[in-house]
Design a protein around this motif. Structure first.
Motif, PDB file in Angstrom:
ATOM      1  N   HIS A  35      92.229  43.729 -24.191  1.00 29.70           N
ATOM      2  CA  HIS A  35      91.688  45.066 -24.391  1.00 29.70           C
ATOM      3  C   HIS A  35      92.601  45.791 -25.371  1.00 29.70           C
ATOM      4  CE1 HIS A  35      94.899  46.468 -21.773  1.00 29.70           C
ATOM      5  NE2 HIS A  35      94.482  45.658 -20.821  1.00 29.70           N
ATOM      6  N   PHE A  36      92.204  46.980 -25.768  1.00 28.01           N
ATOM      7  CA  PHE A  36      92.922  47.695 -26.825  1.00 28.01           C
ATOM      8  C   PHE A  36      94.391  47.903 -26.465  1.00 28.01           C
ATOM      9  CE2 PHE A  36      94.276  51.461 -29.122  1.00 28.01           C
ATOM     10  CZ  PHE A  36      93.754  51.260 -30.382  1.00 28.01           C
ATOM     11  N   GLY A  37      94.648  48.375 -25.250  1.00 27.20           N
ATOM     12  CA  GLY A  37      96.028  48.635 -24.847  1.00 27.20           C
ATOM     13  C   GLY A  37      96.862  47.367 -24.785  1.00 27.20           C
ATOM     14  N   LYS A  38      96.258  46.296 -24.287  1.00 29.26           N
ATOM     15  CA  LYS A  38      96.989  45.036 -24.203  1.00 29.26           C
ATOM     16  C   LYS A  38      97.346  44.532 -25.589  1.00 29.26           C
ATOM     17  CE  LYS A  38      96.670  40.352 -22.308  1.00 29.26           C
ATOM     18  NZ  LYS A  38      95.805  39.384 -21.588  1.00 29.26           N
ATOM     19  N   ARG A  39      96.427  44.708 -26.543  1.00 30.20           N
ATOM     20  CA  ARG A  39      96.698  44.262 -27.904  1.00 30.20           C
ATOM     21  C   ARG A  39      97.898  45.004 -28.474  1.00 30.20           C
ATOM     22  NH1 ARG A  39      98.002  41.388 -31.791  1.00 30.20           N
ATOM     23  NH2 ARG A  39      97.097  41.721 -33.832  1.00 30.20           N
ATOM     24  N   LEU A  40      97.992  46.301 -28.228  1.00 29.34           N
ATOM     25  CA  LEU A  40      99.124  47.073 -28.724  1.00 29.34           C
ATOM     26  C   LEU A  40     100.429  46.601 -28.093  1.00 29.34           C
ATOM     27  CD1 LEU A  40      97.662  50.703 -28.699  1.00 29.34           C
ATOM     28  CD2 LEU A  40      97.935  49.186 -30.657  1.00 29.34           C
ATOM     29  N   GLU A  41     100.388  46.348 -26.807  1.00 27.58           N
ATOM     30  CA  GLU A  41     101.602  45.913 -26.115  1.00 27.58           C
ATOM     31  C   GLU A  41     102.049  44.533 -26.601  1.00 27.58           C
ATOM     32  OE1 GLU A  41     103.384  46.143 -21.576  1.00 27.58           O
ATOM     33  OE2 GLU A  41     101.244  46.391 -21.939  1.00 27.58           O
ATOM     34  N   GLU A  42     101.078  43.630 -26.800  1.00 22.70           N
ATOM     35  CA  GLU A  42     101.414  42.298 -27.303  1.00 22.70           C
ATOM     36  C   GLU A  42     101.989  42.384 -28.711  1.00 22.70           C
ATOM     37  OE1 GLU A  42      97.900  39.987 -27.082  1.00 22.70           O
ATOM     38  OE2 GLU A  42      98.169  39.465 -24.963  1.00 22.70           O
ATOM     39  N   LEU A  43     101.402  43.246 -29.545  1.00 19.83           N
ATOM     40  CA  LEU A  43     101.880  43.393 -30.910  1.00 19.83           C
ATOM     41  C   LEU A  43     103.307  43.927 -30.923  1.00 19.83           C
ATOM     42  CD1 LEU A  43     101.341  43.187 -33.916  1.00 19.83           C
ATOM     43  CD2 LEU A  43     100.228  45.421 -33.819  1.00 19.83           C
ATOM     44  N   HIS A  44     103.598  44.860 -30.029  1.00 27.19           N
ATOM     45  CA  HIS A  44     104.954  45.383 -29.932  1.00 27.19           C
ATOM     46  C   HIS A  44     105.935  44.249 -29.622  1.00 27.19           C
ATOM     47  CE1 HIS A  44     108.072  48.419 -29.124  1.00 27.19           C
ATOM     48  NE2 HIS A  44     108.455  47.619 -28.141  1.00 27.19           N
ATOM     49  N   GLY A  45     105.561  43.385 -28.680  1.00 31.28           N
ATOM     50  CA  GLY A  45     106.422  42.260 -28.343  1.00 31.28           C
ATOM     51  C   GLY A  45     106.620  41.311 -29.511  1.00 31.28           C
ATOM     52  N   GLU A  46     105.554  41.090 -30.281  1.00 28.71           N
ATOM     53  CA  GLU A  46     105.661  40.211 -31.438  1.00 28.71           C
ATOM     54  C   GLU A  46     106.601  40.797 -32.490  1.00 28.71           C
ATOM     55  OE1 GLU A  46     101.684  39.739 -32.794  1.00 28.71           O
ATOM     56  OE2 GLU A  46     100.999  38.765 -30.945  1.00 28.71           O
ATOM     57  N   LEU A  47     106.504  42.107 -32.715  1.00 32.10           N
ATOM     58  CA  LEU A  47     107.377  42.751 -33.699  1.00 32.10           C
ATOM     59  C   LEU A  47     108.838  42.685 -33.255  1.00 32.10           C
ATOM     60  CD1 LEU A  47     105.218  45.908 -34.561  1.00 32.10           C
ATOM     61  CD2 LEU A  47     105.505  43.839 -35.940  1.00 32.10           C
ATOM     62  N   LEU A  48     109.077  42.874 -31.965  1.00 34.93           N
ATOM     63  CA  LEU A  48     110.444  42.762 -31.440  1.00 34.93           C
ATOM     64  C   LEU A  48     110.983  41.349 -31.632  1.00 34.93           C
ATOM     65  CD1 LEU A  48     110.354  44.782 -28.080  1.00 34.93           C
ATOM     66  CD2 LEU A  48     111.729  45.301 -30.101  1.00 34.93           C
ATOM     67  N   ALA A  49     110.151  40.362 -31.312  1.00 39.00           N
ATOM     68  CA  ALA A  49     110.597  38.974 -31.412  1.00 39.00           C
ATOM     69  C   ALA A  49     110.934  38.594 -32.853  1.00 39.00           C
ATOM     70  CB  ALA A  49     109.519  38.044 -30.860  1.00 39.00           C
ATOM     71  N   ARG A  50     110.220  39.198 -33.813  1.00 36.91           N
ATOM     72  CA  ARG A  50     110.461  38.894 -35.223  1.00 36.91           C
ATOM     73  C   ARG A  50     111.504  39.821 -35.844  1.00 36.91           C
ATOM     74  NH1 ARG A  50     104.626  39.139 -35.963  1.00 36.91           N
ATOM     75  NH2 ARG A  50     104.946  40.751 -37.531  1.00 36.91           N
ATOM     76  N   HIS A  51     112.031  40.738 -35.029  1.00 35.27           N
ATOM     77  CA  HIS A  51     112.984  41.735 -35.522  1.00 35.27           C
ATOM     78  C   HIS A  51     112.394  42.507 -36.704  1.00 35.27           C
ATOM     79  CE1 HIS A  51     116.062  39.988 -32.949  1.00 35.27           C
ATOM     80  NE2 HIS A  51     115.765  38.807 -33.445  1.00 35.27           N
ATOM     81  N   SER A  52     111.125  42.817 -36.591  1.00 36.42           N
ATOM     82  CA  SER A  52     110.426  43.519 -37.666  1.00 36.42           C
ATOM     83  C   SER A  52     110.791  45.003 -37.649  1.00 36.42           C
ATOM     84  CB  SER A  52     108.912  43.374 -37.510  1.00 36.42           C
ATOM     85  OG  SER A  52     108.245  44.231 -38.415  1.00 36.42           O
TER      86      SER A  52
END
Length: 561
Positions: free
Chosen positions: A396-413
């Motif tokens: 869902h929309f909120g889950k997508r945002l939370e997952e994206l945040h985790g991806e950015l953290l993991a990539r040190h973006s």
């Protein structure tokens, strides 16, 4: 607690289609231009479109084509190609049967494996009016709509209805306007989703694909700007209502949002930094911040200026709106090749809602937001562009945002700063105490190295009347790397606060630095006027005299009495 706000977005809708929809696309290019073909295959490779669905036609190389050229060189051969490759299946039906069992026949699209047409740079943009076309029943159409000129995109979008003998004169009601289920946006329901990769140059057109994919990978981040006219009771109020609705939607999604409801458009001096969304009206030619040499569009930015002739000429960097917005870095936009009248334009509130909340692709969002097809609208950008769509069926929309945040953290973006900003804004939208949001930003390690977050911190401190803390936050931000317009915005905010806090010498020095860093700032007169007051309060006579000379030089001449 502060992160839990994303869970409140769980009920928002989403698209049923995954990001990889290349099988549902037909790419069209102009065989008369080599760069048109190159772009077509570039797009097909990036979006995994089958090569047999990349089709070239011999078309005029101008932006305009006649009605006969459109019908004979594009519409008819396209339909034959789609049938030949079994991408569409037609069924013949009979209507208005009489006693002798005769009637008028028409064709309907019974099946379709495609939904999108992507037109590439070099395909004409508009169809000229045919003065010799006479259709029965046109006397029942409003006088101003008795025209058969149209955007190529919009006429192709209506191809399923044209098979049913719908007239060419005037706009045709869009049968899928307002739908919130993307599955209904289908040729069997009367509409092809047509958009173009286009712009002043083929390089600009190619960039629309690359920027769309970047935003799908990293998220669409940045700020949102909305330029209303402050209308309350005219026939044009609907345009303001649409833009205001779009602004409120985007604000509630956590984007830093600026709304200007004054009659005039944003001035050239306005520091419109890091643009993710823009919607405004009603200048005829590109103006304000968009007329400056550098516009700070973020990758994936959607920009829309409502004007009747915004795409009257598309392959230009300085005329109307669509071409200049694309040249300046926008990723997707919508425009009009000729006068559509207000009700024939896109409902931008619906467009933005479809694109964000419902996770529609840009092509889906655009066609679900316009009341008419076979009319004047051209949709420019990758029609598959979908930065808010879900990756998995259960997202869902909120889950997508939370997952994206985790991806950015993991990539040190470094883009993670925008995700933290969105969290802060979402909590403010949901009426969490400002003190808690301040605490979140102050405790988050990213804030110390983020001009974006320190700028937000300064604004929140100022809203609470904590001028010293706001000055400190802005000062820390100015020591970090920033985009030029972001620095303009923070420096001017800092100087204003220093003046309010009776730190006149520091404020004056900051304005001096500003002039050195931004000697081409469009409103230097306003800066010198602020400096004059400070210099006078500080009794700096020689500086007062120099500033007055600058003011006299920059002031417009007084009319003769």
């Amino acid at each position: 607690m502060i992160w839990g706000v994303w869970l409140a977005l769980a009920g928002m809708g989403s698209s049923l289609f995954a990001a990889g929809e290349g099988d549902a696309v037909v790419v069209i290019y102009n065989r008369a231009l080599a760069e048109s073909k190159e772009l077509a295959f570039y797009y097909a490779q990036r979006r995994q479109v089958p090569t047999n669905q990349v089709i070239g036609f011999d078309l005029p190389t101008t932006e305009t084509m006649t009605r006969a050229e459109f019908h004979e060189q594009l519409e008819k051969p396209l339909l034959k190609a789609l049938e030949r490759q079994k991408l569409l299946a037609l069924r013949t039906e009979i209507i208005r049967a009489t006693r002798d069992k005769t009637g008028d026949s028409f064709q309907r699209i019974a099946e379709a494996s495609i939904r999108y047409l992507t037109l590439c740079y070099g395909v004409p943009v508009k169809i000229e009016k045919d003065p010799h076309l006479n259709e029965p029943g046109t006397d029942k159409i409003r006088v101003e709509l008795r025209r058969n000129d149209a955007a190529v995109d919009s006429e192709l979008a209506a191809l399923p209805l044209r098979l049913q003998n719908f007239p060419l004169t005037g706009p045709t009601r869009n049968p899928v306007y307002g739908v919130t289920n993307a599955a209904l946006l289908h040729p069997t329901n009367g509409v092809l989703l047509v958009a173009r990769l286009d712009g002043p140059t083929v390089e600009t057109a190619r960039g629309l694909v690359d920027k769309a994919r970047a935003a799908e990978t990293n998220g669409l981040w940045g700020r949102a700007y909305f330029d209303l006219r402050g209308l309350t009771n005219t026939n044009y109020k609907l345009g303001d209502d649409w833009i205001r609705g779009a602004a409120e939607l985007v604000r509630r999604l956590g984007f830093e949002t600026v709304v200007d409801d004054r009659p005039e458009t944003f001035s050239m001096a306005f520091p419109m930094s890091q643009i993710a969304f823009y919607a405004g009206w009603y200048d005829g030619q590109v103006s304000g911040p968009f007329a400056r040499p550098k516009v700070e569009f973020m990758p994936g930015a959607v920009a829309y200026h409502l004007h009747s002739f915004s795409a009257h000429v598309l392959r230009t960097t300085d005329q109307y709106w669509v071409g200049p917005l694309l040249a300046a870095g926008a990723t997707a936009t919508v425009g009009y090749v000729e006068e559509p009248y207000l009700e024939g334009t896109v409902n931008v509130a619906s467009l933005f809602a479809n694109f964000t909340v419902f996770g529609f692709s840009f092509g889906e969002a655009a066609y679900a937001a316009q009341q008419s097809i076979s009319w004047q609208t051209t949709v420019v950008g990758d029609p598959l562009y979908r930065p808010f769509g879900r990756k998995n069926p259960d997202d869902h929309f909120g889950k997508r945002l939370e997952e994206l945040h985790g991806e950015l953290l993991a990539r040190h973006s470094p883009l993670v700063e925008w995700s933290h900003l969105q969290v802060a804004n979402l909590n403010l939208v949901m009426n969490f105490p400002v003190s808690e949001v301040l605490g979140y930003l102050e405790q988050e390690p990213t804030t110390r190295k983020s001009g974006v977050l320190l700028g937000k911190l300064g604004g929140l401190f100022y809203s609470r009347g904590k001028l010293a803390d706001a000055i400190d936050a802005y000062g820390k931000a100015l020591k970090l790397e920033m985009t030029p317009l972001q620095r303009v915005r923070v420096m001017l905010a800092q100087a204003q606060l220093l003046s309010l806090y009776a730190k006149r010498q520091q404020a004056l020095e900051l304005y001096r630095q500003f002039l050195k860093q931004f000697p081409d700032y469009p409103d230097l007169l306003a800066i010198y006027q602020k400096m004059l007051l400070l210099a006078q309060d500080l009794n700096l006579a020689s500086e007062v005299e120099k500033i007055q000379d600058h003011i006299a030089r920059l002031s417009p001449p007084q009319p003769d009495k």
